[in-house]
Write a protein that holds these residues in place. Structure first.
Motif, PDB file in Angstrom:
ATOM      1  N   GLN A 112       0.825  -1.209   0.000  1.00 32.35           N
ATOM      2  CA  GLN A 112       0.000   0.000   0.000  1.00 32.35           C
ATOM      3  C   GLN A 112       0.859   1.259   0.000  1.00 32.35           C
ATOM      4  O   GLN A 112       0.582   2.231  -0.715  1.00 32.35           O
ATOM      5  N   GLU A 113       1.914   1.258   0.811  1.00 34.23           N
ATOM      6  CA  GLU A 113       2.816   2.405   0.840  1.00 34.23           C
ATOM      7  C   GLU A 113       3.484   2.607  -0.518  1.00 34.23           C
ATOM      8  O   GLU A 113       3.623   3.740  -1.000  1.00 34.23           O
ATOM      9  N   GLU A 163       0.999   4.113  -2.927  1.00 29.00           N
ATOM     10  CA  GLU A 163       0.779   5.531  -2.640  1.00 29.00           C
ATOM     11  C   GLU A 163       1.955   6.374  -3.147  1.00 29.00           C
ATOM     12  O   GLU A 163       1.766   7.402  -3.799  1.00 29.00           O
ATOM     13  N   HIS A 187       2.017   6.393  -6.969  1.00 29.77           N
ATOM     14  CA  HIS A 187       0.959   7.239  -7.517  1.00 29.77           C
ATOM     15  C   HIS A 187       1.356   8.705  -7.443  1.00 29.77           C
ATOM     16  O   HIS A 187       1.081   9.488  -8.345  1.00 29.77           O
ATOM     17  N   VAL A 241       3.493   9.734   3.116  1.00 29.28           N
ATOM     18  CA  VAL A 241       2.921   8.393   3.006  1.00 29.28           C
ATOM     19  C   VAL A 241       3.493   7.502   4.101  1.00 29.28           C
ATOM     20  O   VAL A 241       4.696   7.546   4.387  1.00 29.28           O
ATOM     21  N   LYS A 261      -3.224   7.023   5.567  1.00 27.50           N
ATOM     22  CA  LYS A 261      -1.934   6.580   5.041  1.00 27.50           C
ATOM     23  C   LYS A 261      -1.300   7.626   4.136  1.00 27.50           C
ATOM     24  O   LYS A 261      -0.170   7.452   3.699  1.00 27.50           O
ATOM     25  N   ASN A 262      -2.032   8.687   3.868  1.00 25.10           N
ATOM     26  CA  ASN A 262      -1.541   9.704   2.943  1.00 25.10           C
ATOM     27  C   ASN A 262      -2.105  11.070   3.347  1.00 25.10           C
ATOM     28  O   ASN A 262      -3.297  11.216   3.553  1.00 25.10           O
TER      29      ASN A 262
END
Length: 814
Positions: free
Chosen positions: A250-251, A254, A257, A400, A435-436
């Motif tokens: 997931q990190e 992020e 992206h 992040v 998370k962001n």
């Protein structure tokens, strides 16, 4: 079985390709290897350029084509000095097909997405063939398999969607029977179900490797690039950035992206459900640890795992009172963008429902505005909402980290550190997952923002100060030498990384964004560009470095007039120049307000008492609630030196000359001897104690002769000292006859101030004041009878420089 992917830089030259082959050879000794490769570095861009040139009827496409041809032929010859002919024959055939395609684009004046996919596929087809054939020439068990025979997609050209069922079967069937130890697969390219060439979109080579890795359920996917893993932030912009050893899926998504170009976000998806780790490695440093992306929890560390950014952002704002409480605006807005195939990068909406902000790529801004204004045409005409507002020149920065969730203070630290460096935030977005945390800022502030946040969240509490010094004469030179001497001490003990970025004297100025080497600063300055006060300011502003400090070591009014400009840019000001703080009260007050408004320190300890902590002590008294009742002081080191050395056996002219030679006076000694300098100092103390006062409010009783007061040049002034020796001897004789010492005294009491030469009797605290010393006595509500006394050297290059240095350190400790 291992799957590896090598990017464009990794196969960008024969030297790098040789490194790739060496890595594959070593891996193949213990495993079966599948290697996905990108086009030779820069070739995809050149193919697109040639296509665009041909579409625009620009015959330069032929030159671009020839460049592509030359690059590939050079690599073939360098990799295969004695066996290049067979490889060149195949490549020649492909290049002829490429030339025919470009000619066709030129003739019909059209470059459709379908044709574009055919065009860019040549890059990977050529690179994969050259690498595979080179390995065969070196007797390695290698072969190429065209990804277009394996990966089946729909017909969504330029960003095709994969048919995983068919693709996975194709991959599994092929590798069951493949005899070679090393299989080279061109990345990025694929074919639709009806046989048309398609591509997988930006970063598609990573995607190809992930598709193969997932289909074969390998233990690990390795992505080889030109950096040693995913970094805490962009190492090209932040030199202190370092590789992250481990990171979650997931990190990684992020960060990817939000601009971390090491990894393409869709890459993660095929391996995510299968929990196949991704290992980012450096082709040029194969022994480097790199970054492992997996579902495993990384050791507890900073809650922030990385900082990333996206440039070329346009911020669109839909707003109007007619939106409040009315459902459907968001639906219509996002449906419109979806129909235009415009990707929304960031969304934020005020709780008042008065506005919605979205961040998109700037290339989509014009199309988005046209479409949104059209869909809301009726509401705009009725003034229920405004026409869409478009802001450009923006970027998104993002913190992040999985561990940011429920970790208090992250956003506070983020926005506080940005605010202190005058980085304006246009919009903020934070998902419920926490998370962001994303913020929209000016693109020109990205480098400063990344460095500021990296220092805040990743560096061991070391604060970088970037110093710009104007006036490196006597005092300025001492300051630079003190910084040079103490630089390592500050770093080791105070955690301050002090860098001198700019230096200027009256002739030259020099800058180095990475810090001027103080071992040779004089030589660098001598070879610098022509000095300019405005030029120095503009360069300091343009560098836009965090924690910037402008240090004024002049007595120049024009320099002092620039303080406001520096403060408005959140650049701190440290000054020994007294002109600004003793200027009109409105200007003094303005500078104080600007300092607070822009979080830019404005320190001027050396304005009074050189290196003595006079102003700092006064500020601490006031801040603690004490009230200043009166101040008595000897504030001129130069005048104290003069009158301590002047007697009936010396000449006043000689003593003043000696004071000037030893650096105790201003370049123009009239400033000291006229009392103007002392008047400025007591004025500053009065103002710092909270009294509104101007220089003309101070009673100044001169001791100079009439001709000395009227002198119009420094040389003429010195002549009057010689001619009027009897006047000065008379002053000395009067004091001696009374058993007194001559001292130039400044006083502030009950809102009034005065300066003048006094005959101080024996027993007075000022009587035995020696050399160039200063003394200040503060009578306050807490010290009504026995004053707080500050005493010590009040003039000289070394102590003045140390006072400036102390102010710089104060900023570092803030």
């Amino acid at each position: 079985m291992k799957v590896l992917k090598f990017g464009g830089t990794s196969v960008g030259s024969s030297k790098n390709i040789n490194q790739v082959i060496s890595i594959l050879d070593n891996y193949s000794k213990n495993d079966t290897i599948i290697c996905t490769v990108s086009a030779v570095g820069g070739i995809t861009d050149k193919l697109l350029l040639a296509g665009k040139q041909a579409q625009n009827k620009d015959t330069q496409f032929i030159e671009t084509y020839n460049t592509i041809k030359t690059i590939h032929y050079t690599i073939i010859d360098e990799l295969n000095p004695n066996k290049s002919t067979p490889i060149k024959a195949y490549v020649e055939e492909k290049l002829e097909a490429l030339k025919s395609l470009l000619d066709g684009i030129y003739l019909i004046n059209e470059l459709s997405p379908k044709t574009s996919d055919k065009l860019v596929s040549f890059g990977e087809l050529l690179s994969s063939y050259i690498i595979a054939e080179t390995m065969k020439n070196r007797n390695l068990s290698a072969d190429r398999k065209n990804a277009q025979d394996l990966i089946v997609t729909n017909a969504n050209f330029t960003k095709a969607e994969v048919d995983y069922s068919t693709t996975n079967k194709n991959i599994a069937d092929y590798f069951k029977a493949a005899p070679q130890h090393i299989t080279i697969i061109p990345g990025f390219i694929s074919k639709s179900a009806d046989g048309e060439q398609t591509t997988l979109g930006r970063g598609g080579s990573d995607f190809t490797a992930a598709i193969v890795a997932a289909a074969l359920k390998v233990d690990q996917l390795e992505i080889w690039t030109d950096v040693s893993g995913m970094y805490t932030t962009n190492p090209k912009l932040v030199k202190q950035a370092y590789p992250i050893a481990s990171i979650s899926y997931q990190e990684a998504m992020e960060l990817s992206h939000f601009g971390a170009k090491v990894l393409y976000p869709p890459t993660v998806q095929p391996v995510l459900d299968l929990n196949i780790p991704i290992h980012i490695k450096n082709t040029l440093e194969p022994e480097a640890i790199g970054t492992v992306i997996s579902n495993e929890k990384s050791p507890a560390s900073s809650p922030v795992k990385g900082i990333s950014n996206i440039n070329n952002i346009a911020l669109l704002t839909l707003q109007g009172s007619g939106m409040i409480g009315i459902p459907g605006f968001s639906k219509r807005l996002f449906e419109t963008l979806s129909q235009e195939k415009i990707n929304v990068i960031l969304i934020t909406q005020a709780s008042s429902e008065h506005s919605i902000c979205i961040g998109i790529d700037i290339s989509d801004a014009e199309n988005a505005k046209t479409a949104i204004d059209a869909i809301f045409e009726n509401e705009i005409a009725l003034h229920k909402i405004d026409p869409i507002i478009v802001e450009t020149g923006l970027s998104i920065i993002a913190l992040v980290g999985d561990n940011m969730k429920n970790h208090q203070g992250i956003s506070g630290k983020m926005f506080s550190s940005l605010g202190k460096n005058n980085i304006n935030i246009r919009a903020i977005a934070q998902g419920a997952s926490e998370k962001n945390i994303s913020a929209v800022i000016l693109e020109s502030d990205v480098k400063k923002a990344l460095n500021t946040l990296h220092e805040q969240f990743f560096e061991t509490k070391t604060k970088q100060l970037n110093v710009f010094i104007t006036g490196v004469g006597n005092v300025g030179e001492k300051l630079v030498e003190q910084i040079k001497q103490q630089k390592q001490y500050l770093k080791d003990n105070l955690k301050i990384n002090l860098r001198v970025i700019g230096l200027s004297n009256s002739r030259n100025m020099v800058f180095n964004e990475d810090g001027i080497d103080l071992k040779s600063w004089k030589e660098q300055l001598a070879q610098g560009e022509t000095a300019s006060l405005d030029g120095f300011f503009e360069k300091t502003k343009a560098l836009n470095l965090r924690n910037s400090i402008f240090v004024d070591v002049t007595a120049n009014k024009e320099v002092a007039n620039l303080y406001a400009s520096y403060l408005r840019q959140s650049i701190g000001v440290v000054a020994c120049n007294k002109i600004a703080c003793s200027s009109e009260y409105e200007n003094y007050s303005l500078l104080k307000r600007l300092s607070l408004k822009y979080n830019a320190p404005f320190l001027f300890e050396t304005n009074v008492g050189a290196g003595l902590p006079v102003i700092d002590t006064l500020n601490n008294l006031v801040a603690s609630g004490d009230k200043i009742m009166s101040v008595q002081a000897v504030l001129s080191g130069s005048l104290n030196f003069v009158f301590n050395n002047f007697n009936d056996t010396t000449k006043f002219y000689d003593v003043v000359k000696q004071a000037a030679a030893e650096g105790y006076t201003e370049p123009d000694p009239r400033i000291d001897l006229s009392g103007v300098d002392v008047a400025r100092k007591i004025l500053i103390l009065a103002r710092e104690s909270g009294v509104e006062m101007n220089l003309e409010d101070i009673e100044n009783t001169p001791f100079l002769s009439e001709s000395g007061l009227k002198s119009d040049t420094v040389d003429n002034f010195y002549e009057t000292l010689i001619n009027d020796e009897a006047h000065y001897q008379g002053l000395y004789a009067s004091a001696k006859a009374k058993g007194c010492q001559l001292k130039y005294v400044a006083q502030f009491n009950s809102g009034k101030a005065s300066v003048g030469l006094q005959e101080v009797p024996e027993g007075h605290p000022f009587y035995n004041l020696e050399g160039k010393d200063n003394i200040v006595m503060f009578y306050t509500q807490r010290y009504p009878e026995q004053p707080m006394i500050i005493k010590g050297a009040g003039a000289g290059a070394d102590v003045t420089a140390s006072g400036l240095f102390a102010d710089i350190i104060r900023i570092g400790n803030d």
